[in-house]
Structure formats: C-alpha cells, structure tokens
Design a protein around this motif. Structure first.
Motif, PDB file in Angstrom:
ATOM      1  N   LYS A 326       0.782  -1.186  -0.196  1.00  0.00           N
ATOM      2  CA  LYS A 326       0.115  -0.084  -0.010  1.00  0.00           C
ATOM      3  C   LYS A 326       1.066   1.195  -0.044  1.00  0.00           C
ATOM      4  O   LYS A 326       1.946   1.212   0.010  1.00  0.00           O
ATOM      5  CB  LYS A 326      -0.928   0.082   1.126  1.00  0.00           C
ATOM      6  N   ASP A 344     -10.613  -0.989   1.087  1.00  0.00           N
ATOM      7  CA  ASP A 344     -10.777  -0.877  -0.321  1.00  0.00           C
ATOM      8  C   ASP A 344     -12.353  -1.331  -0.114  1.00  0.00           C
ATOM      9  O   ASP A 344     -12.416  -2.316   0.497  1.00  0.00           O
ATOM     10  CB  ASP A 344     -10.216  -1.833  -1.243  1.00  0.00           C
ATOM     11  N   GLU A 353     -13.318  -2.443  -7.127  1.00  0.00           N
ATOM     12  CA  GLU A 353     -13.004  -1.199  -6.081  1.00  0.00           C
ATOM     13  C   GLU A 353     -13.457   0.056  -6.434  1.00  0.00           C
ATOM     14  O   GLU A 353     -12.972   0.661  -7.265  1.00  0.00           O
ATOM     15  CB  GLU A 353     -11.433  -1.301  -5.697  1.00  0.00           C
TER      16      GLU A 353
END
Ligand code: 4AD
Ligand code: MG
Length: 430
Positions: A326, A344, A353
């Motif tokens: 991330k 998400d 997403e």
C-alpha cells in the motif's frame, strides 16, 4: 407561446403546446406517422394523422430524416402506455435544420464505431440516461458531504510530484520545469483538512496505466474527502453512509433512467449500511479455500475482487492490507504494524474497487522513515512533511472513483460509457 420541455408535457394535458427538438425515429402506417421526438429533457411520441392536418405538413413530415431539428405545434394527450405518460397530437411541423445520413441508425453498431461517434452517440436514450444518472450521483455526493459540514477545496491539477507512486504519471512541461497531471488530490487535501477540518475535493485524476480493462480509464473523476480527528472506523462509517445515500438518491430521482438501462432495481434496493467487513487475512484465506492461487502479501486482481464481492448483496470493505503493497502515507495498525489501517470498498456484481481509503501517518518520525524506504525526495515533499511539524493530528480520508460507481449503479459492462468523452488506452478522440 414558448416551447414546453418534453419532461413537463404531463402538466399540459388537453392543451396546445410548442415543442422544439430533434426527430429521433419515425414509422408510418400510410395514414398515420409516428415520430419519436427528443429535446434533451425527454422523449415523446408525436402522432400525425393525415386527415387532420394540412396535406403539405403530412407530406413534409414524410421526408424528415433522423436527427433533423424541428419545431412542432401539437396537442398533449394523456397516454398511460407511454413512458412519458403522454403523446403529442401534431398539428404543424417546421424544419429548423435537416440532418443528412445520421451515422447511428437503429441497427447494431460496433463499440469502436460508436466511440468514434461519441459526440453523437450521447444523444441515444441509453447514453442520455447514464449522463443524467452521473449528474444525479454527483449531486447526491455533494449534498451528503455539504450537509455534514464538509468544505469543498480544489487541489491543483498540475503538480510537481506524485501521490500514488511514479509508475503511471503523465508528464508534461511547466515552462522549464517538469510537471505531472494529478493522480490524486489527497496530499493537498491533507493540508486543507488541517486548515478546515472536514474537506472534500471533486475533480479529474489521470493515470497513464497501460491497462485495457472494463474498470480503467486514463482520465477519471474522484471525490476525495479528508477528515481530521477521525479513526479508521469513523472513516468506514462515513463511506458506507455516503454510498447508501447515493444509491437511495438514484432510486428516488432516476427510476425512468434505470428502467431505460434495464437495471435490476432490486439489486440496488438491498444496498443498506452497515456493509460487511473482511480483513485482508480473511480475504486471502477465503480465496485459498476457493481454489485461487494467491499468497499473503500479494495484491488482489480483478478475479479475486469479483470472488470476494460475490459473497454479499452489498459492497464489502476489505481492511488492513499488508504495509508493503500500500501507499507510503498509510498508518500502520498499532497492534500489527505489518498491516495498515486502510480499506478498499468492493462493489457487488463484479464492479471491483469503488473506494480506496486509509488513516494517514501522523507521526513525523515514521513518515520520514517511509520516505527513506520509498526513496521519496524530502525536498520535493517538504510542504507535506511540514504538516507533521506544525501540530500533526490523526486524520483519514478516501477516494471514491466516480465512473466505477456509475458503472455499478447503472449496471454497465464497461466504464467507457459512464463519462461523456472517455480517454482510453488507445483513444483520445473525439
Ligand atoms: O485507490 P486509489 O488509487 O486511491 C487514491 O488515489 C487515494 N489517494 C485516494 C484517497 O485516499 N484520497 O483510487 C481511488 C479510487 C479507486 O478506488 C477507483 O474507484 C478509482 O479511484 N480509480 C479509477 N477509476 C477509473 N479508472 C482508473 N484508472 C482508476 N484508478 C483508480
Ligand atoms: Mg486503490
């Protein structure tokens, strides 16, 4: 007399009105012509009876071509079978401008042909319905955030550095400097949140991604709320309330458009908060149990997201991804620093997403450490590091992808129809 919008014709039953618009389609049974007329506000069927009008009017109407612009005088009749609830008994038609061999005919066309003619394709009932729903979704998002005392702040589009990694940046010249089209306004919104508390941006984002999928646009629009003094949990709660509000708004204000699109409305009616939550760990276990080849530490691909979302009738949050996959700014979970306080939000029905969000690192030392790990320049981001020097506070936010949200709510196969003029991997025209 001034023209009445087709959308308002129901208020004029029994009256003589003027309508200005275009001829959408036409059919004739010899003595009666049926004209489908559109004016942007809606569609209505016009009926022209040979015995009731001037012979010249009937004759000229017979020569009208698709998409000619016309001015009509007619009487509004109630018609319960018509989607608009009325039809127009035409008395007179004047041609404004003819249309010659309109390329988009009622027959089937290929997607490339339609995209080449996007400037005309948006006149089609389906496309019009999508653009109406897009506008209503934007309205709903704004009204939700405005009513919760968020302040809209506009981040720059031309930026000196990246937000979401350097691999998909659009490069341009800013006189003698290098500049990039924004990937996300987030870092600027963090600065704005320190000034105004709760803020949001709404603007275009650019990703030079060489991906040609049904979920990717090169230019897309994002809503990015950012909030001070909130927790990861607060961040998720506001996201689910926002999505519930948006879906409700569309169900209330866009029924006709959803019907035009053939959307299964019952699927939208079940979108109620709270949404289910799964940790990344649980998601990996679920995927492994269901025959997917994936290991802890890997990011999800489209088939994984689809499988995860298929368990639920509403969007699902996947929380606490590994720190390593991330963005640099995400705050580690204090109990387990190998994962971050992020989530998400995956839409149902395979739309993937629609929101990415997280708590942000507020500790100056940890942020500096991340800068080293990610080899980010402290000079380029000096202003961002300042935010941790002058009264840093816990804060969090998220980015909602407008086009994916529209694709899901409208039930579309591809995001390319959700934006008026899509920018795709091999398309910059029109
Ligand atoms: O997950 P992303 O990359 O997150 C950010 O940019 C954060 N800085 C947002 C924030 O926390 N303020 O993008 C956010 C959303 C995704 O969930 C997706 O819906 C959409 O933006 N998105 C795209 N939509 C269409 N085409 C693309 N190429 C997209 N890339 C991201
Ligand atoms: Mg994301």
């Amino acid at each position: 007399m001034s023209a009445v919008l087709i959308r308002h014709l129901q208020e004029y039953i029994g009256q003589k009105v003027e309508v200005e618009g275009w001829l959408h389609q036409k059919r004739s049974s010899g003595k009666i012509q049926f004209l489908q007329i559109r004016d942007g506000s809606g569609f209505v069927q016009g009926v022209l009876v040979k015995e009731e009008v001037d012979p010249e009017v009937f004759e000229n109407a017979g020569h009208l071509t698709q998409e000619s612009s016309i001015h009509l005088i007619g009487e509004v009749k109630k018609d319960d079978r018509a989607p608009s609830g009325v039809e127009l008994l035409i008395k007179d038609i004047a041609l404004i401008h003819p249309s010659h061999e309109y390329p988009i005919t009622p027959k089937e066309h290929g997607v490339d042909f339609l995209l080449d003619h996007r400037h005309l394709w948006i006149r089609a009932p389906r496309q019009r319905a999508i653009l109406k729903i897009r506008a209503e979704i934007i309205k709903a998002i704004r009204s939700f955030l405005d009513s919760r005392e968020f302040t809209q702040v506009d981040p720059p589009v031309l930026t000196p550095s990246s937000c979401e990694g350097t691999t998909n940046l659009f490069n341009t010249k800013y006189f003698d400097q290098d500049a990039y089209l924004t990937q996300s306004g987030q870092l600027y919104m963090e600065a704005a949140a320190m000034a105004l508390g709760k803020v949001y941006s709404f603007g275009p984002a650019f990703r030079a991604e060489k991906s040609k999928t049904r979920r990717h646009l090169i230019e897309f629009w994002m809503i990015e709320p950012e909030m001070t003094f909130v927790t990861h949990e607060d961040n998720l709660a506001i996201q689910e309330a926002l999505i519930e509000h948006v879906v409700n708004h569309v169900l209330t204000h866009c029924k006709m458009e959803l019907i035009t699109l053939g959307r299964d409305i019952s699927k939208l009616e079940s979108i109620k908060a709270p949404f289910p939550r799964m940790s990344y760990d649980e998601a990996i276990q679920f995927l492994k149990d269901n025959g997917h080849e994936i290991e802890w530490g890997e990011d999800f691909g489209a088939p994984h997201e689809t499988a995860l979302a298929a368990q639920f009738d509403r969007p699902v949050f996947i929380e606490k991804y590994p720190t390593t996959i991330k963005a640099f700014y995400m705050k580690p979970d204090p109990d387990r620093p190998e994962v971050v306080l992020c989530a998400d939000l995956l839409a149902p029905e395979g739309y993937g997403e629609i929101i990415g969000g997280s708590a942000r690192i507020d500790d100056p030392e940890l942020l500096l450490q991340r800068f080293e790990e990610h080899q980010l320049s402290k000079e380029d981001y000096a202003w961002y590091l300042d935010l941790r020097e002058y009264g840093s506070v816990p804060h969090a936010g998220f980015g909602l992808g407008l086009e994916r949200t529209i694709a899901w709510i409208c039930g579309l196969e591809h995001v390319r129809e959700t934006i008026p003029f899509p920018r795709l991997l091999y398309r910059l025209y029109p």
